[in-house]
Design a protein around this motif. Structure first.
Motif, PDB file in Angstrom:
ATOM      1  N   GLN A 230       9.721 -12.540 -10.520  1.00  0.00           N
ATOM      2  CA  GLN A 230       8.869 -11.517  -9.851  1.00  0.00           C
ATOM      3  C   GLN A 230       8.031 -11.062 -11.089  1.00  0.00           C
ATOM      4  O   GLN A 230       8.440 -10.743 -12.176  1.00  0.00           O
ATOM      5  N   VAL A 231       6.486 -10.653 -10.662  1.00  0.00           N
ATOM      6  CA  VAL A 231       5.665 -10.261 -11.258  1.00  0.00           C
ATOM      7  C   VAL A 231       5.202  -9.188 -10.807  1.00  0.00           C
ATOM      8  O   VAL A 231       4.743  -9.203  -9.392  1.00  0.00           O
ATOM      9  N   ILE A 232       5.210  -7.734 -11.058  1.00  0.00           N
ATOM     10  CA  ILE A 232       4.620  -6.694 -10.356  1.00  0.00           C
ATOM     11  C   ILE A 232       3.660  -5.975 -11.111  1.00  0.00           C
ATOM     12  O   ILE A 232       3.758  -5.659 -12.199  1.00  0.00           O
ATOM     13  N   HIS A 233       2.608  -5.756 -10.183  1.00  0.00           N
ATOM     14  CA  HIS A 233       1.324  -4.979 -10.959  1.00  0.00           C
ATOM     15  C   HIS A 233       1.379  -3.593 -10.170  1.00  0.00           C
ATOM     16  O   HIS A 233       1.383  -3.518  -9.085  1.00  0.00           O
ATOM     17  N   ASP A 234       1.497  -2.431 -11.056  1.00  0.00           N
ATOM     18  CA  ASP A 234       1.403  -1.008 -10.669  1.00  0.00           C
ATOM     19  C   ASP A 234      -0.194  -0.546 -10.642  1.00  0.00           C
ATOM     20  O   ASP A 234      -0.357   0.691 -10.530  1.00  0.00           O
ATOM     21  N   HIS A 235      -1.008  -1.578 -10.653  1.00  0.00           N
ATOM     22  CA  HIS A 235      -2.551  -1.133 -11.067  1.00  0.00           C
ATOM     23  C   HIS A 235      -3.490  -2.293 -10.564  1.00  0.00           C
ATOM     24  O   HIS A 235      -2.974  -3.459 -10.422  1.00  0.00           O
TER      25      HIS A 235
ATOM     26  N   TYR B 255      -0.373  -0.853  -4.526  1.00  0.00           N
ATOM     27  CA  TYR B 255      -1.780  -0.015  -4.737  1.00  0.00           C
ATOM     28  C   TYR B 255      -1.553   1.610  -4.046  1.00  0.00           C
ATOM     29  O   TYR B 255      -0.748   1.663  -3.177  1.00  0.00           O
ATOM     30  N   SER B 256      -2.468   2.320  -4.944  1.00  0.00           N
ATOM     31  CA  SER B 256      -2.424   3.506  -4.074  1.00  0.00           C
ATOM     32  C   SER B 256      -3.929   4.097  -4.368  1.00  0.00           C
ATOM     33  O   SER B 256      -4.786   3.459  -5.112  1.00  0.00           O
ATOM     34  N   PRO B 257      -4.389   4.987  -3.647  1.00  0.00           N
ATOM     35  CA  PRO B 257      -5.731   5.275  -3.508  1.00  0.00           C
ATOM     36  C   PRO B 257      -6.199   5.634  -5.042  1.00  0.00           C
ATOM     37  O   PRO B 257      -5.661   6.113  -5.711  1.00  0.00           O
ATOM     38  N   ARG B 258      -7.466   5.494  -5.288  1.00  0.00           N
ATOM     39  CA  ARG B 258      -8.256   5.653  -6.813  1.00  0.00           C
ATOM     40  C   ARG B 258      -7.459   4.981  -7.545  1.00  0.00           C
ATOM     41  O   ARG B 258      -8.026   5.008  -8.825  1.00  0.00           O
ATOM     42  N   ASP B 259      -6.715   3.824  -7.502  1.00  0.00           N
ATOM     43  CA  ASP B 259      -6.508   2.811  -8.450  1.00  0.00           C
ATOM     44  C   ASP B 259      -7.681   2.219  -9.155  1.00  0.00           C
ATOM     45  O   ASP B 259      -7.788   2.042 -10.364  1.00  0.00           O
ATOM     46  N   GLU B 260      -8.977   2.013  -8.374  1.00  0.00           N
ATOM     47  CA  GLU B 260     -10.081   1.498  -8.968  1.00  0.00           C
ATOM     48  C   GLU B 260     -10.596   2.389 -10.011  1.00  0.00           C
ATOM     49  O   GLU B 260     -10.911   1.948 -11.126  1.00  0.00           O
TER      50      GLU B 260
ATOM     51  N   GLU C 126       8.280   5.039  -7.028  1.00  0.00           N
ATOM     52  CA  GLU C 126       9.628   4.934  -6.234  1.00  0.00           C
ATOM     53  C   GLU C 126       9.760   3.662  -5.467  1.00  0.00           C
ATOM     54  O   GLU C 126      10.818   3.076  -5.521  1.00  0.00           O
ATOM     55  N   TRP C 127       8.703   3.159  -4.952  1.00  0.00           N
ATOM     56  CA  TRP C 127       8.776   1.897  -4.283  1.00  0.00           C
ATOM     57  C   TRP C 127       9.170   0.623  -5.358  1.00  0.00           C
ATOM     58  O   TRP C 127       9.966  -0.175  -4.905  1.00  0.00           O
ATOM     59  N   ILE C 128       8.449   0.658  -6.534  1.00  0.00           N
ATOM     60  CA  ILE C 128       8.744  -0.194  -7.634  1.00  0.00           C
ATOM     61  C   ILE C 128      10.230  -0.190  -7.933  1.00  0.00           C
ATOM     62  O   ILE C 128      10.813  -1.401  -7.857  1.00  0.00           O
ATOM     63  N   ILE C 129      10.736   1.049  -8.418  1.00  0.00           N
ATOM     64  CA  ILE C 129      12.254   1.164  -8.907  1.00  0.00           C
ATOM     65  C   ILE C 129      13.176   0.859  -7.604  1.00  0.00           C
ATOM     66  O   ILE C 129      14.208  -0.110  -7.805  1.00  0.00           O
ATOM     67  N   ASN C 130      12.846   1.039  -6.367  1.00  0.00           N
ATOM     68  CA  ASN C 130      13.683   0.827  -5.144  1.00  0.00           C
ATOM     69  C   ASN C 130      13.874  -0.832  -4.985  1.00  0.00           C
ATOM     70  O   ASN C 130      14.896  -1.170  -4.458  1.00  0.00           O
TER      71      ASN C 130
ATOM     72  N   ASN D 237       0.972  -1.316  -0.086  1.00  0.00           N
ATOM     73  CA  ASN D 237       0.088   0.016  -0.130  1.00  0.00           C
ATOM     74  C   ASN D 237       0.790   1.262  -0.066  1.00  0.00           C
ATOM     75  O   ASN D 237       1.742   1.402   0.916  1.00  0.00           O
ATOM     76  N   THR D 238       0.677   2.040  -0.883  1.00  0.00           N
ATOM     77  CA  THR D 238       1.213   3.408  -0.932  1.00  0.00           C
ATOM     78  C   THR D 238       0.219   4.361  -1.041  1.00  0.00           C
ATOM     79  O   THR D 238      -0.797   4.462  -1.438  1.00  0.00           O
ATOM     80  N   GLN D 239       0.654   5.675  -0.825  1.00  0.00           N
ATOM     81  CA  GLN D 239      -0.348   6.770  -0.421  1.00  0.00           C
ATOM     82  C   GLN D 239      -0.305   7.700  -1.919  1.00  0.00           C
ATOM     83  O   GLN D 239      -1.316   8.574  -2.148  1.00  0.00           O
ATOM     84  N   SER D 240       0.247   7.604  -2.830  1.00  0.00           N
ATOM     85  CA  SER D 240       0.496   8.283  -4.184  1.00  0.00           C
ATOM     86  C   SER D 240       0.835   7.214  -5.427  1.00  0.00           C
ATOM     87  O   SER D 240       1.700   6.547  -5.033  1.00  0.00           O
ATOM     88  N   VAL D 241       0.643   7.968  -6.301  1.00  0.00           N
ATOM     89  CA  VAL D 241       1.331   7.278  -7.745  1.00  0.00           C
ATOM     90  C   VAL D 241       2.846   7.568  -7.696  1.00  0.00           C
ATOM     91  O   VAL D 241       3.512   6.637  -7.965  1.00  0.00           O
ATOM     92  N   GLU D 242       3.509   8.663  -6.934  1.00  0.00           N
ATOM     93  CA  GLU D 242       4.663   9.069  -7.211  1.00  0.00           C
ATOM     94  C   GLU D 242       5.443   7.714  -6.066  1.00  0.00           C
ATOM     95  O   GLU D 242       6.468   7.376  -6.299  1.00  0.00           O
ATOM     96  N   GLU D 243       4.593   7.628  -4.833  1.00  0.00           N
ATOM     97  CA  GLU D 243       5.340   6.839  -3.842  1.00  0.00           C
ATOM     98  C   GLU D 243       5.288   5.556  -4.614  1.00  0.00           C
ATOM     99  O   GLU D 243       6.334   4.958  -4.263  1.00  0.00           O
ATOM    100  N   LYS D 244       4.457   4.877  -5.346  1.00  0.00           N
ATOM    101  CA  LYS D 244       4.193   3.880  -5.825  1.00  0.00           C
ATOM    102  C   LYS D 244       5.506   3.520  -6.862  1.00  0.00           C
ATOM    103  O   LYS D 244       6.136   2.540  -6.653  1.00  0.00           O
TER     104      LYS D 244
END
Length: 479
Positions: free
Chosen positions: A299-304, A332-337, A218-222, A209-216
Motif C-alpha cells: 500500500q501507498v497512501i497519500h494524505d495530500h 482528500y479533504s477540502p483546501r488540500d490544493e 482518523e481514516w488513515i489510521i483506522n 473523500n473526507t471533510q476535515s484534516v482530523e477525519e482524514k
C-alpha cells in the motif's frame, strides 16, 4: 564475443533480461547516448551495472539522494563488487581526500549534482577517463532543476568535452517535455530512446473523500490497523509523519517517521529497518522512497495532493514491485490544493529578493550575505543565485513568476485528476503521452474498486486504542 546473457549470469546470477534492459545495454556499449524510461521495478540499475564490467574505465552515476546512493552501493556489494564508492557527505576529511586521489581505481562512483559542483570534485574528475556517465532519476533535471536544485541544470558543464563518454539518462516517468529537457540540459547527441509503458496493471488507484484534516487522519489510521502492510504514508509535513508514526505505534503497529529534518544516519537506519521487515509502515515526506528496493510494499497512501502528476506516479510506483496487487490511496479533504500550493511555492524567491541581490552586488558585497543574515532560505538562495547568473534582473523576476504559475497549474492538474469523473488509470497513462490498452479488475475509484480483492485484512486483534488524542494533537501542529 561473449554473449550478454552469459555476462548477466556471471556477474549477477540472472539468466534472462527484463524488457528493455538488453536494448539499452547494447546501445550503451556501442557508445551511444541513451534515454531509458523503465517503470519502477524493471531493473534500471542493471542498465549501467552490466556495462561497468564490459567498458574500460569507471562508471560515474549522478544520483539525487543519499539514500538512493547508499542503496545502490549496498546492492553492488551484495553481488560481490568491491570497487564501488559513494562520494557524498558521509565521507569526511582524510577519507574523502583518499577517495578523490584514487578515483580511477573504482569501477562505480556515485555522487550528487551538488557534490559534482564542488571545485575539489571537478579537479579530481578531470584526471579520470570515465567509460560511462549515468544520470539516475533523470526526470529530476526538469522536475527539480529549475526551482529547487539548479545544479541539475549544470551537469553538462562538468562533463569532459574531449573524449566524452556516452551518457545514459534513466527514469521511470517522463513526459515528452521532460525528455526534451533531459536531452537539452545534458547536451545529448542523437540519443537512442527506449520508452516502456508506464502502465502498472497490478496497481489499483483510489480516492477517499473526507471533510476535515482530523477525519482524514482518523481514516488513515483506522484503515491501516484493519489491513496488512507493508506500506508507506506520504505527507508534506514532517510533524505529521511523526504524528502518524506515534498513532500507529500506539496501536501496536511497527512504524517510524522519516523526513529530511532527521540526521543521515537515522534515516539510513530506518530505511534498513523497513527493507528488512522490522518496520511495517514508513510515515514519510517525499524524502523517502526514490530508488528504494523493497518488492513487497502492498500500500501507498497519500494524505495530500502531490505537487505534480509525475510525483504521484513516482510515489505510487513504489508499491507492487513484486508483481502482486497493491493499493494506492489518496485521502482528500477540502483546501488540500491550497496547502500543497503553499508548501510548493514558499521557497521560491520573490521580486524583492532580486532587488536585494542586485543591491549587494552594487555595493561590492557577496550576495550570499542574504543567506547568512536570513533574508532568504537556502533553497531560495540557490535558485536566485542560479537565475541571476543566467538572466538580467527583470527577466529573473519574470522567470520566477512563471515558475510559480507553472507550479500552481501542475497542482490544479493533480486536483482535477483526483476529483474528475474519468478513469484514473487512463488519465495517468495519457499524461505520459501513452494509451491504455486494457483495464484490470478493480481498476480505480472511478471504475470501481474493492479493497478485499487487493489487500488482506489484518489477522491479529491488538486491542486498538482510541484516536481522539492523536487527532487533537494533529490539530495543534498543522499550520
Amino acid at each position: 564475443m561473449v554473449e550478454l546473457e552469459q555476462l548477466l549470469q556471471q556477474y549477477f546470477g540472472y539468466t534472462t533480461f527484463r524488457p528493455g534492459q538488453k536494448e539499452v545495454i547494447e546501445a550503451v556499449i556501442q557508445g551511444k547516448d541513451v534515454i531509458a524510461l523503465l517503470p519502477t521495478g524493471m531493473g534500471k540499475s542493471l542498465c549501467y551495472q552490466l556495462p561497468g564490467y564490459i567498458l574500460n574505465g569507471p562508471v560515474l552515476i549522478i544520483s539525487p539522494l543519499l539514500s538512493l546512493m547508499q542503496d545502490q552501493v549496498e546492492q553492488l556489494k551484495r553481488f560481490g563488487e568491491k570497487r564501488v564508492i559513494a562520494l557524498n557527505s558521509f565521507l569526511q576529511g582524510t577519507e574523502k581526500r583518499l577517495v578523490l586521489e584514487n578515483l580511477s581505481k573504482y569501477r562505480f562512483i556515485f555522487t550528487s549534482p551538488e557534490m559534482l559542483a564542488t571545485q575539489a570534485t571537478q579537479n579530481a574528475f578531470q584526471m579520470v577517463q570515465f567509460s560511462l556517465i549515468v544520470v539516475d532519476e533523470a526526470h529530476c533535471i526538469s522536475q527539480w532543476g529549475f526551482d529547487f536544485r539548479p545544479d541539475y541544470l549544470k551537469i553538462s558543464e562538468w562533463i569532459p568535452k574531449q573524449q566524452r563518454p556516452p551518457i545514459l539518462a534513466l527514469s521511470a516517468t517522463a513526459t515528452k517535455t521532460v525528455v526534451e529537457d533531459i536531452k537539452t540540459y545534458l547536451n545529448m547527441s542523437n540519443p537512442f530512446e527506449y520508452i516502456h509503458s508506464v502502465e502498472r496493471a497490478n496497481l489499483h488507484y483510489d480516492v477517499v473523500n473526507t471533510q476535515s484534516v482530523e477525519e482524514k487522519f482518523e481514516w488513515i489510521i483506522n484503515h491501516i490497523r484493519q489491513t496488512e502492510g507493508p506500506g508507506i504514508i506520504y505527507s508534506q509535513s514532517r510533524k505529521k509523519t511523526v504524528a502518524y508514526a506515534e498513532a500507529l505505534i500506539g496501536n501496536h503497529i511497527r512504524a517510524a517517521a522519516y523526513h529530511a529534518g532527521m540526521g543521515n544516519e537515522d534515516r539510513q537506519f530506518i530505511q534498513q529497518q523497513f527493507l528488512s521487515g522490522e518496520l511495517e509502515w514508513i510515515c514519510a515526506t517525499t524524502a523517502f522512497g526514490m530508488g528504494v528496493h523493497k518488492e513487497n510494499v502492498h500500500q501507498v497512501i497519500h494524505d495530500h495532493i502531490p505537487a505534480t502528476m509525475a510525483n504521484y506516479m513516482q510515489e505510487v510506483g513504489r508499491a507492487g514491485r513484486d508483481g502482486e496487487d497493491a493499493l494506492a490511496i489518496l485521502v482528500y479533504s477540502p483546501r488540500d490544493e491550497d496547502y500543497t500550493q503553499y508548501v510548493v511555492t514558499e521557497d521560491l524567491p520573490e521580486a524583492f529578493h532580486v532587488t536585494l541581490y542586485e543591491e549587494y552586488v552594487r555595493r561590492g558585497e557577496n550576495p550570499k550575505k542574504m543567506l547568512d543574515i536570513q533574508q532568504i532560505n537556502e533553497t531560495g538562495y540557490r535558485v536566485l543565485s542560479y537565475w541571476m547568473e543566467q538572466l538580467p534582473a527583470e527577466e529573473v523576476i519574470q522567470k520566477l513568476n512563471s515558475l510559480k504559475q507553472q507550479k500552481i497549474q501542475q497542482i490544479m492538474q493533480v486536483a482535477t485528476f483526483i476529483k474528475g469523473e474519468h478513469c484514473m488509470r487512463e488519465q495517468l497513462v495519457a499524461y505520459f503521452d501513452q494509451e491504455l490498452e486494457q483495464k484490470p479488475t478493480n481498476c480505480c475509484h472511478y471504475c470501481g474498486i474493492k479493497y478485499d480483492d487487493i489487500i488482506d485484512e489484518r489477522s491479529s486483534d491488538y486491542g486498538y486504542k482510541e484516536l481522539s488524542n492523536w487527532a487533537e494533537r494533529l490539530c495543534s501542529i498543522l499550520p
